[in-house]
Scaffold this motif. Structure first.
Motif, mmCIF file in Angstrom:
data_model
loop_
_atom_site.group_PDB
_atom_site.id
_atom_site.type_symbol
_atom_site.label_atom_id
_atom_site.label_comp_id
_atom_site.label_asym_id
_atom_site.label_seq_id
_atom_site.Cartn_x
_atom_site.Cartn_y
_atom_site.Cartn_z
ATOM 1 N N UNK A 182 0.808 -1.302 0.032
ATOM 2 C CA UNK A 182 0.157 0.127 0.002
ATOM 3 C C UNK A 182 0.836 1.326 0.165
ATOM 4 N N UNK A 183 1.996 1.033 -0.191
ATOM 5 C CA UNK A 183 2.975 2.284 -0.217
ATOM 6 C C UNK A 183 3.109 2.825 -1.704
ATOM 7 N N UNK A 184 3.054 4.050 -2.044
ATOM 8 C CA UNK A 184 2.945 4.569 -3.473
ATOM 9 C C UNK A 184 4.564 5.200 -3.694
ATOM 10 N N UNK A 185 4.756 4.801 -4.879
ATOM 11 C CA UNK A 185 5.992 5.241 -5.417
ATOM 12 C C UNK A 185 5.735 6.507 -6.613
ATOM 13 N N UNK A 186 6.388 7.578 -6.569
ATOM 14 C CA UNK A 186 6.297 8.471 -7.318
ATOM 15 C C UNK A 186 7.816 9.193 -7.822
ATOM 16 N N UNK A 187 7.882 10.002 -8.910
ATOM 17 C CA UNK A 187 8.909 10.685 -9.097
ATOM 18 C C UNK A 187 8.785 12.309 -9.164
ATOM 19 N N UNK A 188 9.801 13.148 -9.182
ATOM 20 C CA UNK A 188 9.477 14.629 -9.103
ATOM 21 C C UNK A 188 10.383 15.234 -10.272
ATOM 22 N N UNK A 189 10.250 16.477 -10.435
ATOM 23 C CA UNK A 189 10.931 17.076 -11.665
ATOM 24 C C UNK A 189 12.415 17.140 -11.226
ATOM 25 N N UNK A 190 12.970 16.858 -10.248
ATOM 26 C CA UNK A 190 14.407 16.792 -10.031
ATOM 27 C C UNK A 190 14.837 15.284 -10.182
ATOM 28 N N UNK A 191 14.114 14.377 -10.460
ATOM 29 C CA UNK A 191 14.517 13.112 -10.940
ATOM 30 C C UNK A 191 14.726 12.163 -9.808
ATOM 31 N N UNK B 218 4.989 9.467 5.613
ATOM 32 C CA UNK B 218 6.481 9.243 5.391
ATOM 33 C C UNK B 218 7.001 9.327 3.988
ATOM 34 N N UNK B 219 7.802 10.367 3.671
ATOM 35 C CA UNK B 219 8.348 10.322 2.194
ATOM 36 C C UNK B 219 9.766 9.974 2.418
ATOM 37 N N UNK B 220 10.072 8.865 1.460
ATOM 38 C CA UNK B 220 11.476 8.511 1.488
ATOM 39 C C UNK B 220 11.994 8.501 0.192
ATOM 40 N N UNK B 221 13.294 9.018 -0.015
ATOM 41 C CA UNK B 221 14.122 9.216 -1.284
ATOM 42 C C UNK B 221 14.809 7.939 -1.648
ATOM 43 N N UNK B 222 14.411 7.148 -2.524
ATOM 44 C CA UNK B 222 14.932 5.904 -2.904
ATOM 45 C C UNK B 222 15.979 5.841 -4.098
ATOM 46 N N UNK B 223 16.057 6.966 -4.723
ATOM 47 C CA UNK B 223 17.102 7.041 -5.968
ATOM 48 C C UNK B 223 16.980 8.458 -6.429
ATOM 49 N N UNK B 224 17.922 8.668 -7.287
ATOM 50 C CA UNK B 224 17.903 9.833 -8.031
ATOM 51 C C UNK B 224 18.324 9.654 -9.704
ATOM 52 N N UNK B 225 17.527 9.841 -10.538
ATOM 53 C CA UNK B 225 17.741 9.517 -11.863
ATOM 54 C C UNK B 225 18.712 10.628 -12.656
ATOM 55 N N UNK B 226 18.814 11.825 -12.129
ATOM 56 C CA UNK B 226 19.652 12.812 -12.798
ATOM 57 C C UNK B 226 18.781 13.279 -13.847
ATOM 58 N N UNK B 227 17.554 13.072 -13.936
ATOM 59 C CA UNK B 227 16.705 13.612 -15.232
ATOM 60 C C UNK B 227 15.456 14.386 -14.698
ATOM 61 N N UNK B 228 14.096 13.680 -15.431
ATOM 62 C CA UNK B 228 12.910 14.093 -15.034
ATOM 63 C C UNK B 228 12.313 12.749 -15.253
ATOM 64 N N UNK B 229 11.882 12.238 -13.970
ATOM 65 C CA UNK B 229 11.147 11.050 -13.623
ATOM 66 C C UNK B 229 9.635 11.170 -14.107
ATOM 67 N N UNK B 230 9.138 10.255 -14.940
ATOM 68 C CA UNK B 230 7.831 10.410 -15.406
ATOM 69 C C UNK B 230 6.877 8.860 -15.062
ATOM 70 N N UNK B 231 6.764 8.246 -16.004
ATOM 71 C CA UNK B 231 6.127 6.783 -15.662
ATOM 72 C C UNK B 231 6.913 5.838 -15.040
ATOM 73 N N UNK B 232 6.204 5.111 -13.980
ATOM 74 C CA UNK B 232 6.931 3.959 -13.351
ATOM 75 C C UNK B 232 6.309 2.701 -13.583
ATOM 76 N N UNK B 233 6.901 1.617 -13.260
ATOM 77 C CA UNK B 233 6.433 0.271 -13.104
ATOM 78 C C UNK B 233 7.277 -0.751 -12.355
ATOM 79 N N UNK B 234 6.665 -1.105 -11.422
ATOM 80 C CA UNK B 234 7.161 -1.876 -10.331
ATOM 81 C C UNK B 234 7.550 -3.354 -11.006
ATOM 82 N N UNK B 235 8.716 -3.983 -10.797
ATOM 83 C CA UNK B 235 8.800 -5.372 -11.418
ATOM 84 C C UNK B 235 8.798 -6.215 -10.279
ATOM 85 N N UNK B 236 8.496 -7.503 -10.479
ATOM 86 C CA UNK B 236 8.260 -8.512 -9.575
ATOM 87 C C UNK B 236 9.493 -8.865 -8.401
#
Length: 326
Positions: free
Chosen positions: A35-44, A59-77
């Motif tokens: 039930x946790x929600x993942x997203x990205x922001x304009x800072x990647x 609670x908001x946790x930063x998991x990674x930084x892409x160095x770009x602009x994150x849009x669509x996401x897909x969780x893998x098994x």
């Protein structure tokens, strides 16, 4: 056969709470099994938000930084995350240590600069959308006005390093979801206010047709509830003048696009979500016409509630679920 949304009055989209993320533009939202929600922001940044549906602070946790602009996401098994980055291309992110790997940064010899949404099938084949071959993300409105029809659906098969284009000529290809049996994909064409079905199996494999047309808004991201409905987020209402403009010649549309990308943009107070079954029938249609949360670009379910993302806002909105369909 296409089944347009019902002509009845939409139900109310009822907000419950707003949660800031410490950044701006959580364009896509996906929920994990807890039930946790993942997203990205304009800072990647790739973010995970826990406690969205509880009474206490989230609670908001930063998991990674892409160095770009994150849009669509897909969780893998396996726990990794596929990320469409508008500047870096298609990425794979390890959520345990934040490692970012580029899977594709070009398609058919062109730099991948408008990678929008992504899914992975059970055989690990990855499909993703390219919104425009002419306009970068920051000029998205230019593509909607110019009506370039340069959106693409590429495929990255297991073991391949170069994506293959399986469908093109799309009007700002955006959200993407698979049928429950993976027999077809549903692609959002934001610039045409429709959903397109691309068949993967059966006698019509490789062919496409309209899945749902004449939508009440411009569809953005798509999220499939596990074993359930196909949820679609219209980023804005239909704009009557666009239809007239799209019937004009290319030179007129290009000139109008140049004006549009320079003009200041503010989204309307429209917020809405749609849900479809695998036959293209509308199951839910929720709207709020004077919403404080604007430009809804994504929706997912978490703990029985709806969570909305936005390219514009600085957080996520949590809304009441729809009433059970008749």
């Amino acid at each position: 056969m296409a089944h347009p949304p019902g002509t009845g009055r939409p139900a109310a989209l009822t907000p419950r709470r707003y949660v800031g993320i410490g950044g701006r533009g959580p364009e896509d939202v996906v929920a994990d099994a807890r039930g946790r929600v993942l997203s990205g922001d304009e800072d990647g940044r790739i973010l995970r938000v826990d406690g969205l549906t509880s009474a206490g602070p989230a609670r908001v946790e930063v998991l990674a930084e892409t160095g770009g602009r994150a849009l669509g996401l897909e969780l893998l098994p396996d726990g990794d995350l596929l990320v469409c980055d508008a500047r870096r291309g298609l990425l794979r992110v390890r959520l345990d240590d934040g490692t970012v790997r580029v899977l594709a940064d070009s398609v058919a010899g062109e730099t991948l600069r408008s990678c929008s949404n992504v899914i992975a099938l059970s055989d690990v084949t990855v499909y993703f959308t390219v919104s425009s071959r002419h306009h970068p993300l920051e000029h998205w409105i230019g593509d909607l006005v110019e009506h370039t029809g340069t959106g693409r659906l590429p495929r990255l098969a297991p073991g391949d390093t170069e994506p293959e284009v399986v469908l093109e000529g799309l009007q700002f290809a955006n959200g993407l979801a698979a049928a429950a049996d993976e027999s077809f994909l549903v692609v959002a064409e934001t610039g045409a206010a429709r959903l397109t079905r691309h068949r993967l199996t059966g006698p019509r494999a490789g062919r496409s047709e309209t899945f749902a047309d004449d939508l009440p808004g411009q569809p953005d991201n798509i999220w499939r509830a596990p074993g359930g409905l196909i949820w679609v987020a219209p980023a804005g209402p239909r704009v009557a003048g666009l239809g007239f403009l799209h019937r004009r010649g290319p030179a007129v549309r290009r000139a109008a696009a140049r004006v549009a990308v320079r003009a200041p943009f503010r989204p309307t107070g429209f917020a809405g979500v749609l849900a479809f079954d695998d036959q293209g029938r509308t199951v839910h249609h929720l709207e709020r016409r004077h919403a404080g949360f604007r430009m809804v670009t994504s929706v997912c379910e978490a703990d029985g509630l709806l969570v909305l993302g936005s390219l514009w806002e600085k957080g996520l909105a949590v809304c009441e679920p729809p009433a059970a369909a008749d």
